[in-house]
Design an enzyme around this catalytic site. Sequence first.
Site: not given
Length: 328
Positions: A113, A115-120, A122, A165
């Site tokens: 996802p 912009g959800a904090g999962l490093g998309s 990066a 990240d």
Amino acid sequence: MSTTASAPGKVYLFGEHAVVYGEPAVPCAIERRASVTVEAREDDRLRVSADDLSLDGFTVEYSGSSDERPDVDVPTPLIEAAFGYVDAAVEQARDAADAPEAGFNVEIESDIPLGAGLGSSAAVAVAGIAAATTELGCDLDAREVAERAYQVEYDVQAGQASRADTFCSAMGGAVRVEGGDCRTLDTPDLPFVVGYDGTSHDTGELVSGVRALKEEYDFADDTVAAIGDLVRQGEDALTDGDLAELGRLMNFNHGLLAALGVSGRSLDNMVWAARDGGALGAKLTGAGGGGCIVALDDENGTKTALSLTPDCTRAFRAELAQNGVRVE
């Protein structure tokens, strides 16, 4: 011919935000990947197709050697994903291959996802550099890709990025980052459960907010330092495979991040739902403001509790990704 590379997303076991100020952090790669396919063109233009970054997807074409930008009716974070990170990744690939006029068709596919904090971002930067340099006949090792991807995030985020990240995405597994000291860690397979509230956030704005607090209040500066101390404590628990202690420290870390103003109602609600569901620990992951939380639970209680929580639009298990960037 074309070249495809993929790179994993990540969750933070500990240390987000504090890592920007030279404190240590321990992010862990997860088996949610972004794939970037590039095909060299005869001109210097870029054609970017991003089917997974919005409900309808979009394709744009523009010159890579001018200020030309198309008018695309998608939210700002998607514009940044399509142009900011892709442009900077292409520039890094051009520099590495000494091919300043190279143009590409770029296709982005991702199950991370945005912009959800999962490093998309990066993962897109890492995969994009790996794919584009390989397409140009220039082979970089994972650490070189990580360093160039860090420069991408540093430029796009106006100097407010850390190496965490991008190093994690490039190397895979669990890593420790403290300033320029980046290394991989031996760790057991951690039973991550992720809850996602369906929203995105502006990383730069959240990082700027923490910086402003640090500059105004000494105790905010002390909070950032406390997060660094917590990470150092957590390294021993990680080495020992002490999941109970890791969970307790994750809970503590979430409280410190909340004190810095980067949590929110949906994140807090998901954290408490995870804990009530039996999680050993739960915290926000990434910049905060919305997006995802990560919990430790080797049973089904946390995932079930999150799936029943109104603030959670998606709950899923996330295996530790032992492999980082790879050319497919």
